[in-house]
Design an enzyme around this catalytic site. Structure first.
Site: not given
Ligand code: CP
Ligand code: NVA
Length: 304
Positions: A103, A130, A133, A222, A262, A290
């Site tokens: 990340r 992402h 996700q 988000d 998310c 996930r």
């Protein structure tokens, strides 16, 4: 040849659908306590330049269930691009580990990591995208709807990393994707151009959330200020307030529409408690998936 997963466009449509078939198998196995140690003896180095709950815990637990091991490297441990060059850390970690999950802030660092690592690299979020996700998101939609036919997704909020991954997905799976954002908070022009070139989806950028959610099967939101944008928070709060996912906005949507986020959510900013905890919300199935989807990705990239 090792394979990486740093953007959804790294997979073909068939590979995406195969990942979901494997996800279903692995999810059944874990639910029924059937051992599936398909990565026994393998290790995954996990580099985090930003905070995380879901990504860290789902990868770490997933590797454990697959019979492997995951190592957490905190923002203080590596100092990507500062304490050490990306290409050096990629080469060093490849000597110890069977895979790298990272990340990072800069997407070009992720690309450099993938180019220089001799083991698979998986993107656990950058400022640009992402992918894990959105793979889990669309798998969750598939579970709830039973198919992905005639899917309309309305992303209400920032044209951010998660939105860019949705646009990448629209280059691989046909859908009607609508982003409703305030002017100036658009998604990546490269992601849009790529999806338009793929030509399989209808993509719209609107500035009216009520229009965007009309007939949508999925309403997605988000945070308004992503990790690294904390200084812009006040200014963003003002620009995004009309884009809050609340009961009023839901009154413009279909009765059976799904609401996704998310997470982490800033409750009563981008989404109200009422909607997040309400009957349309599938955010915790989404969070759970996930792990199942990432396990399938790990197996596909790392199983020998
Ligand atoms: N959705 C997600 O990636 O959560 P974390 O930032 O907690 O990992
Ligand atoms: N857009 C958010 C996603 C967090 C999972 C961020 O980058 O902070």
């Amino acid at each position: 040849m090792k394979k990486d997963f740093i953007a959804i466009t790294d997979m073909s449509r068939d590979e995406i659908m195969k990942t979901f078939e494997l996800t279903k198998v692995l999810k059944e196995e874990v639910k029924n306590n059937i051992p599936h140690k398909r990565l026994e003896g393998q290790s995954l180095a996990m580099i985090f330049a930003k905070p995380s709950a879901r990504t860290r815990v789902s990868f770490e637990t997933g590797m454990f269930q697959l019979g492997g091991h995951a190592l957490y490297l905190s923002p203080n441990d590596i100092g990507i691009g500062k304490r050490e060059a990306v290409k050096d850390i990629a080469r060093v970690l490849s000597r110890y580990n069977s895979g790298i999950m990272a990340r990072l802030f800069e997407h070009k660092h992720m690309e450099e990591m993938a180019e220089n690592a001799t083991v698979p690299v998986i993107n656990g979020l950058t400022d640009y995208n992402h992918p894990c996700q959105v793979m889990a998101d669309i798998f969750t939609v598939l579970e709830h709807r039973g198919n992905l036919n005639d899917l309309k997704v309305a992303f209400v909020g920032d044209g951010n990393n998660v939105a860019n991954s949705w646009i990448n997905l629209a280059a691989r799976l046909p859908m009607h994707f609508v982003l409703a954002s305030p002017s100036g908070y658009d998604p990546s022009p490269e992601a849009l151009a790529n999806a338009e070139e793929a030509g399989i989806s209808e993509i719209e950028i609107l500035h009216d959330p009520a229009e965007a959610v009309k007939d949508a099967d999925v309403i997605y939101t988000d945070v308004w200020a992503s990790m690294g944008q904390e200084k812009e928070k006040e200014e963003r709060m003002k620009a995004f307030m009309p884009f809050q996912v609340n009961t009023d906005l839901m009154s413009h949507a279909k009765n059976d529409c799904l609401v996704m986020h998310c997470l982490p959510a800033h409750r009563n900013e981008e989404i109200t408690d009422e909607v997040l905890d309400g009957p349309h919300s599938i955010v915790f199935d989404e969070a759970e998936n996930r792990m199942h989807v990432q396990k399938a990705i790990l197996v596909q990239l790392m199983e020998s």
